[in-house]
Design an enzyme around this catalytic site. Structure first.
Site, PDB file in Angstrom:
ATOM      1  N   ASP A 162       0.830  -1.204   0.000  1.00 41.58           N
ATOM      2  CA  ASP A 162       0.000   0.000   0.000  1.00 41.58           C
ATOM      3  C   ASP A 162       0.863   1.251   0.000  1.00 41.58           C
ATOM      4  O   ASP A 162       2.066   1.211   0.306  1.00 41.58           O
ATOM      5  CB  ASP A 162      -0.954   0.008   1.193  1.00 41.58           C
ATOM      6  CG  ASP A 162      -0.232   0.078   2.532  1.00 41.58           C
ATOM      7  OD1 ASP A 162       0.811  -0.607   2.670  1.00 41.58           O
ATOM      8  OD2 ASP A 162      -0.689   0.805   3.427  1.00 41.58           O
ATOM      9  N   GLU A 174      -0.071  -1.009   5.701  1.00 43.05           N
ATOM     10  CA  GLU A 174       1.018  -0.580   6.581  1.00 43.05           C
ATOM     11  C   GLU A 174       0.968   0.909   6.868  1.00 43.05           C
ATOM     12  O   GLU A 174       1.394   1.357   7.946  1.00 43.05           O
ATOM     13  CB  GLU A 174       2.367  -0.929   5.939  1.00 43.05           C
ATOM     14  CG  GLU A 174       3.574  -0.752   6.857  1.00 43.05           C
ATOM     15  CD  GLU A 174       4.167   0.657   6.845  1.00 43.05           C
ATOM     16  OE1 GLU A 174       4.972   0.967   7.738  1.00 43.05           O
ATOM     17  OE2 GLU A 174       3.810   1.454   5.936  1.00 43.05           O
TER      18      GLU A 174
END
Length: 387
Positions: A88, A151
């Site tokens: 991400d 994350e």
């Protein structure tokens, strides 16, 4: 050489694009990964593209949990290396798609684009190394590749954190590498972090009759002075220096310019070295602030633990970690800040940060990574896996 693919499995079309880039090396793969939008909470497209690529590698076990992918070789070798990276990114800032630009000042090519540093270049190096080594005859350690979601947002969304709870067996290994940008050096361990909200309570009054009130802001000021006077340490752990820091980061108070405030609060953040446990660091923080604890606050105060994450020890005394250090030229430094290496420490697995890119460029509009650094990390990673 990447092993032959099962062409029937490479759907959606983005998977074919990733496969072609994978065969062209980590630089092209970095650009291909950057070009797939994957802001936190929107990782399905990139996970859907990565999954068939991983499943097309023969004799590799693939597990998917949400938008987190785990691929593992299973040769029964004595050691296992875990390669992990998050897929991400933060929200775009007019920095998609990727651009390959020649930087005349640096005299080299660089890749511009969202995630080029944090951390799709690291993921590209790790995916390329996994695919290259998975079917090779020179593999000396089994490999696990973890590409995980969430994350860049709260811990409850972190795919690696979910695996620690739900599938810790998938993460077992002799040593773990996290592809966080580290400038192509090994950044070992990480600081722990604690964030506490401390609130002072008082009695509101007109400032012309202040003796009728109880100034909460003045109470809080005593805590902030103690925080400011904290003697932050530079701590040696396994030959690496970790700088501790205790700071107020947000504070708020006030009702009106003629009113004694009845409440004042601040967030205090403690970044501590890995020689302390989270419990020891928390005890020290409460002692320094002098406002009690959440269960036993001092009179006129309340406290709330907003976030607590353990530190990670470097683990440089472990043989597998020493082998990695040797393969990368012995360039090691302490990691300032907290990263997911601490999640491996929870499982008693030594872990280091190792990826291309300047961490100072993370989350910036001009995020970019030198091509030479991507190649360097890729070559050193392969050298380690073959050692």
């Amino acid at each position: 050489m990447i092993p032959p693919k099962n062409t029937d499995s490479l759907t959606p079309p983005a998977a074919q694009t990733l496969w072609d880039a994978l065969n062209n090396g980590p630089v092209e793969l970095t650009r291909a990964l950057v070009d797939i939008y994957s802001e936190s909470h929107h990782e399905q497209q990139i996970a859907d593209a990565l999954e068939p690529v991983l499943r097309s590698i023969p004799q590799v076990e693939v597990t998917r949990r949400g938008n987190t992918l785990v691929a593992r070789t299973a040769r029964g070798l004595a050691e296992r290396v875990v390669l992990a990276g998050h897929i991400d990114t933060v929200p775009p800032a007019d920095n998609l798609p990727s651009r390959l630009v020649h930087d005349p000042d640096a005299g080299e090519d660089v890749i511009y684009g969202l995630g080029s540093v944090d951390m799709k270049s690291g993921c590209a190096c790790y995916l390329h190394a996994f695919a290259t080594m998975a079917q090779g005859e020179d593999l000396t350690r089994d490999i696990t590749l973890v590409l995980y979601e969430g994350e860049e947002v709260a811990s409850r969304y972190n795919g690696l954190n979910h695996l620690v709870s739900s599938d810790p067996d998938l993460l077992q290994g002799t040593v773990a590498l996290l592809g966080e940008p580290s400038g192509g050096l090994i950044e070992a361990g990480c600081q722990g972090t604690i964030r506490v909200k401390v609130t002072a309570h008082g009695v509101r009054a007109h400032s012309a009759r202040s003796w009728l009130g109880d100034n909460a802001l003045h109470k809080l000021a005593h805590v902030l002075v103690r925080v400011d006077q904290f003697d932050a340490q530079v701590v040696d752990v396994d030959g690496l220096e970790y700088h501790e820091g205790l700071n107020a980061v947000i504070a708020e108070s006030g009702v009106a310019t003629n009113t004694i405030p009845d409440e004042a609060w601040a967030f205090v953040n403690f970044r501590y070295a890995p020689h302390r446990t989270a419990e020891q660091a928390l005890d020290l923080l409460f002692e320094v602030m002098g406002a009690g604890t959440p269960d036993a606050p001092a009179e006129g105060f309340s406290l709330e633990i907003d976030d607590i994450s353990p530190a990670a020890t470097p683990g440089l005394d472990r043989p597998a970690t020493a082998s990695l250090v040797a393969a990368t030229g012995g360039n090691v430094r302490a990691k300032f800040g907290w990263t997911d290496v601490a999640r491996f420490t929870q499982l008693d697995i030594p872990a280091v940060n190792f990826g291309p890119g300047d961490p100072g460029l993370c989350h910036t509009k001009d995020e970019h990574c030198p091509v030479s650094q991507i190649r360097q990390v890729s070559e050193q990673l392969l050298s380690f896996l073959r050692s």
